[in-house]
Design an enzyme around this catalytic site. Structure first.
Site, PDB file in Angstrom:
ATOM      1  CG  ASP A  91    -102.835   7.662 -39.628  1.00  0.00           C
ATOM      2  OD1 ASP A  91    -102.901   8.645 -38.881  1.00  0.00           O
ATOM      3  OD2 ASP A  91    -103.538   6.643 -39.488  1.00  0.00           O
ATOM      4  CG  ASP A 103    -105.742   3.267 -40.681  1.00  0.00           C
ATOM      5  OD1 ASP A 103    -105.456   4.458 -40.403  1.00  0.00           O
ATOM      6  OD2 ASP A 103    -106.259   2.482 -39.869  1.00  0.00           O
ATOM      7  CG  ASP A 117    -105.278   8.824 -42.421  1.00  0.00           C
ATOM      8  OD1 ASP A 117    -104.877   9.793 -41.755  1.00  0.00           O
ATOM      9  OD2 ASP A 117    -105.328   7.660 -41.977  1.00  0.00           O
TER      10      ASP A 117
END
Length: 847
Positions: A541, A737, A741
């Protein structure tokens, strides 16, 4: 409860004097005689009372902890006729009391009291007497047969059993009674009591090892002349004298030092599941019986030196194994003990500033606490007054002091270094971030990866096959050369043992997990180390993972009639309850501009991966991506300049109001982390909900291929992307995080969540990084590679050793003493090789 306990325990009326006389030399709880070596005591009514076993000690401690110690004051006597077999099951009924169940079991599912109807309960138990993979298989199979037990996972390295059951079909006493029937003592896990039990066992094992070593050295003194006098120069009388002396010196080793093997063998035979202690005990007894017969007759071979050497070496191997278990059991102790037992509660703040010491478990969200210099923060909290430096090294691995001021969050377990501060509790101790992560890690320790499951199954059946082989080999040699049949059978029993096979995987995993905890990585799923080393794609990410997660508002562009300051205030109102890094940047920018936020806000909804929607002062707004805001504002206005920052739009019905441009710097170690995986043949990829051009710019700075970076990805698109890679044969590692996600983290083959990320990301990830150092994933990958190498080395060693040693013993090429050395060395090699993982410093650590 006092009135009902006495009949269950079969107590009869007696005088107080008779009761005291009975309890002076007996277990204060059950009345069973206390062995001289027993060291269990419980403080009851201000005095330390003796207990005969850890089970009685656990029950008595539970009774006193829950304020029920009047049971001991009001009872009249302990039944003098109650046998142990009939007494123990009745004692276990105490664990069925709802108030005691709530103390050691946790409800699974909806919040509520443990044991509520229709709700499963889960508890961790300490199990005493676990020796090998056969014990694990036996316990798990027996508990699985109990109606109402949903799962049972026993870890041979830590001796902790995690069991889940349905209260309406099964009671805790049923589980504990089943373990008693197998010959194992179990009680609700308590870290301090578990450590004391390991210490007591270590001392007892050392005494047995000392006696065996002393006997071995003395017997060797008498055996050595016999080895030298092979030409018949030793007189028969002298030879017989040395044999009788050796017999006497061997008795302490057999009757005392070898007791753990005999007890284990009896338990295994009673349960009809032979474990590693069965061939060991048979080998010792067969060699000793043959030697005694030869000594009495005055002819034949004696093996007293081999017996004492075998017992000594095997005990030495077990001592080494016990130390490895102790290290594995204490891997999380540092984190577990980080939260203090008490706190300085300020019930009158801010009106008053008086503080009272209370148990930390009594703190609730919203309470105010005083944290003095040198004290540990008892729970997750936010500083409301004062500024200080904290030490969070135990939680994050970051050794440098970190400054915290009013408004900053402080994790439970951090140490206050400089100034006293007043903080407000955000979550109670049981729900703190640290407690949740420890619970996940402990549950992972109970689960087994596929390699470990295979080793347990193999060890469970290995002994049975060995015993059949020994009978066949003995029968053959009895026919072929009867004089050699007995020593060859002894050698075969001694040389082959599943210790190395059953310890190969759990010792390595325990050592590696302990190492990762020290580095700041909590492994919360058992397959992490097994899967991580073979991943082919690493998906990152962007915000909060590759970047620092602290974006800054660079510019505000007006797109409508509303003033820029008003747009910022509306955006801050919508984002007030959002924990996304961009929301934090908007709130910070609004605070710097000043002014008051609109008081009227309603219908605020968070759309994962898109933005926020809500009604402020009666007007409907959307804040987020261009596509999301276009749903009410219409077509997005064209942007002529290149997009080099992350844009966030604000709009209302049929009108665009503002664009907020944010910048977020890359983490200092991001380039090195990406380069590490690329150098090891992994494909690094970037998935982000940010604008496509921003994502590609970040990818170029990190050295990623342009076709490996994808922007404007919604949560469902990230999930679909990961699944498509898996369908194409990739083994996917995901690092993220945030809430966006969570689905992709759960779907990936192995996943890591940043420690500062959202709680839902922690819950769906396979491992959690306790600090903000992205380089911890490199440490984890390097540790995984080393761990799998050690596990393979251990398994190959165990298989090769048995493949070579068993035929050699069967063909008569190994003497009993040499077999004893080989068996002990094989186990020691496995444990020592696994312990190397604790001392390995990750060569690619990037701090």
């Amino acid at each position: 409860m006092t009135a009902t306990l006495a009949p269950r325990l079969n107590l009869t009326a007696r005088s107080a004097t008779a009761t005291a006389a009975t309890l002076d030399s007996a277990c204060f709880h059950c009345g069973f005689p206390v062995a001289d070596a027993a060291r269990w005591t419980v403080r009851i009514a201000g005095a330390n009372q003796p207990m005969c076993c850890p089970g009685c000690a656990a029950v008595a401690q539970a009774i006193t902890d829950h304020g029920l110690d009047d049971y001991y004051r009001t009872r009249s006597s302990v039944s003098p006729t109650a046998g142990r077999a009939s007494l123990v099951p009745l004692e276990l009924l105490l664990y069925d009391a709802p108030e005691i169940v709530a103390g050691f079991a946790t409800p699974q599912g909806d919040a509520g009291q443990a044991g509520a109807a229709g709700q499963a309960c889960e508890a961790t138990l300490s199990v005493d007497g676990i020796r090998c993979g056969a014990c694990v298989w036996l316990v798990e199979q027996r508990l699985a047969a109990i109606p109402g037990v949903q799962s049972a996972q026993l870890n041979v390295a830590t001796e902790k059993l995690t069991v889940r059951w349905q209260p309406q079909h099964c009671r805790p006493s049923d589980i504990l009674a089943a373990l008693r029937e197998l010959g194992y003592t179990a009680w609700p896990f308590d870290a301090a009591r578990h450590g004391q039990q390991l210490q007591r066992r270590g001392k007892r094992l050392f005494r047995q090892l000392f006696v065996a070593g002393l006997c071995m050295m003395q017997v060797m003194m008498y055996a050595f002349p016999a080895y030298l006098a092979t030409d018949g120069t030793m007189e028969a009388g002298m030879r017989d004298l040395m044999r009788w002396a050796s017999l006497v010196l061997t008795l302490p080793a057999v009757c005392y030092s070898a007791l753990p093997f005999f007890r284990g063998a009896l338990i295994d035979l009673r349960n009809r599941m032979p474990g590693m202690d069965v061939p060991v005990s048979l080998g010792i007894l067969a060699a000793f019986a043959g030697s005694v017969v030869a000594t009495v007759r005055g002819s034949g071979e004696v093996y007293f030196d081999s017996i004492t050497m075998f017992i000594f070496l095997l005990l030495a191997s077990r001592t080494l194994e016990l130390r490895a278990r102790q290290k594995a059991a204490t891997a999380l102790d540092g984190l577990r003990h980080a939260l203090p037992a008490s706190a300085s509660h300020m019930p009158d703040f801010p009106a008053g500033r008086n503080a009272a010491i209370v148990p930390a478990l009594q703190l609730a969200a919203g309470d105010f606490i005083l944290v003095k210099p040198g004290e540990a923060v008892p729970a997750d909290c936010t500083i409301v007054e004062g500024a200080t430096d904290i030490d969070a090294a135990l939680l994050s691995g970051e050794s440098r002091a970190q400054c915290r001021v009013a408004g900053d969050a402080v994790p439970g377990g951090a140490i206050n270094l400089s100034q006293a501060v007043i903080a407000q509790v955000v979550r109670p101790v049981r729900d703190s971030t640290l407690s949740a992560l420890i619970a996940l890690a402990e549950r992972a320790a109970q689960d087994k990866p596929r390699l470990s499951q295979w080793a347990d199954r193999a060890a469970a059946w290995f002994v049975a096959a060995l015993l059949l082989l020994t009978v066949a080999v003995f029968a053959f040699w009895q026919w072929h050369d009867a004089a050699r049949a007995w020593p060859i059978a002894i050698s075969l029993l001694v040389v082959s043992c599943p210790c190395a096979l059953s310890l190969a995987t759990p010792t390595a995993l325990a050592a590696a997990t302990s190492r990762l905890v020290g580095l700041g990585v909590l492994v919360v799923q058992p397959h992490v180390l097994e899967t991580l080393h073979r991943c082919t794609h690493v998906v990152f990410d962007k915000t909060g993972t590759l970047t620092a997660g602290k974006p800054v508002l660079e510019a505000t562009a007006r797109l409508g009639d509303l003033q820029a300051e008003r747009c910022l205030q509306v955006a801050a109102t919508l984002d007030a309850g959002n924990d996304h890094p961009l929301a934090a940047a908007i709130l910070q920018a609004a605070a710097q501009v000043g002014g008051t936020l609109p008081p009227s806000v309603s219908d605020v909804v968070h759309h994962a991966g898109c933005g926020m929607a809500g009604v402020v002062d009666g007007v409907r707004y959307r804040l987020g991506s261009a596509a999301f805001v276009a749903g009410i504002a219409g077509a997005c206005p064209e942007r002529r300049e290149a997009i080099v920052a992350t844009p966030v739009y604000l709009g209302t019905d049929a009108q665009w109001l503002a664009r907020f441009d944010f910048s977020d710097r890359l983490r200092e170690d991001a380039r090195s982390v990406v380069a590490y995986f690329q150098s090891h043949g992994k494909i690094a990829m970037l998935l982000s909900g940010d604008h496509e051009s921003v994502v590609r710019q970040i990818a170029a700075e990190l050295g990623m291929a342009s076709d490996a970076a994808f922007g404007q990805q919604l949560p469902q698109q990230k999930l679909a992307f990961v699944r498509q890679l898996q369908r194409d044969g990739a083994v996917v590692m995901m690092v993220g995080d945030g809430i966006n996600d969570a689905a992709a983290l759960q779907s990936a083959d192995v996943s890591f969540a940043m420690g500062a990320g959202a709680a839902i990301a922690h819950a769906h990830a396979d491992a959690v990084l306790l600090s903000d150092r992205l380089s911890l994933v490199v440490d984890a990958a390097d540790t995984a590679r080393r761990t799998m190498t050690v596990i393979r080395q251990n398994l190959v060693w165990a298989l090769l050793y048995n493949a070579a040693a068993i035929p050699a013993a069967a063909f008569g090429l190994l003497d009993p003493w040499l077999s004893g050395i080989g068996m002990s060395v094989s186990s020691a090699v496995v444990v020592l090789n696994a312990l190397r993982l604790r001392r390995v410093c990750a060569s690619h650590r990037l701090s």
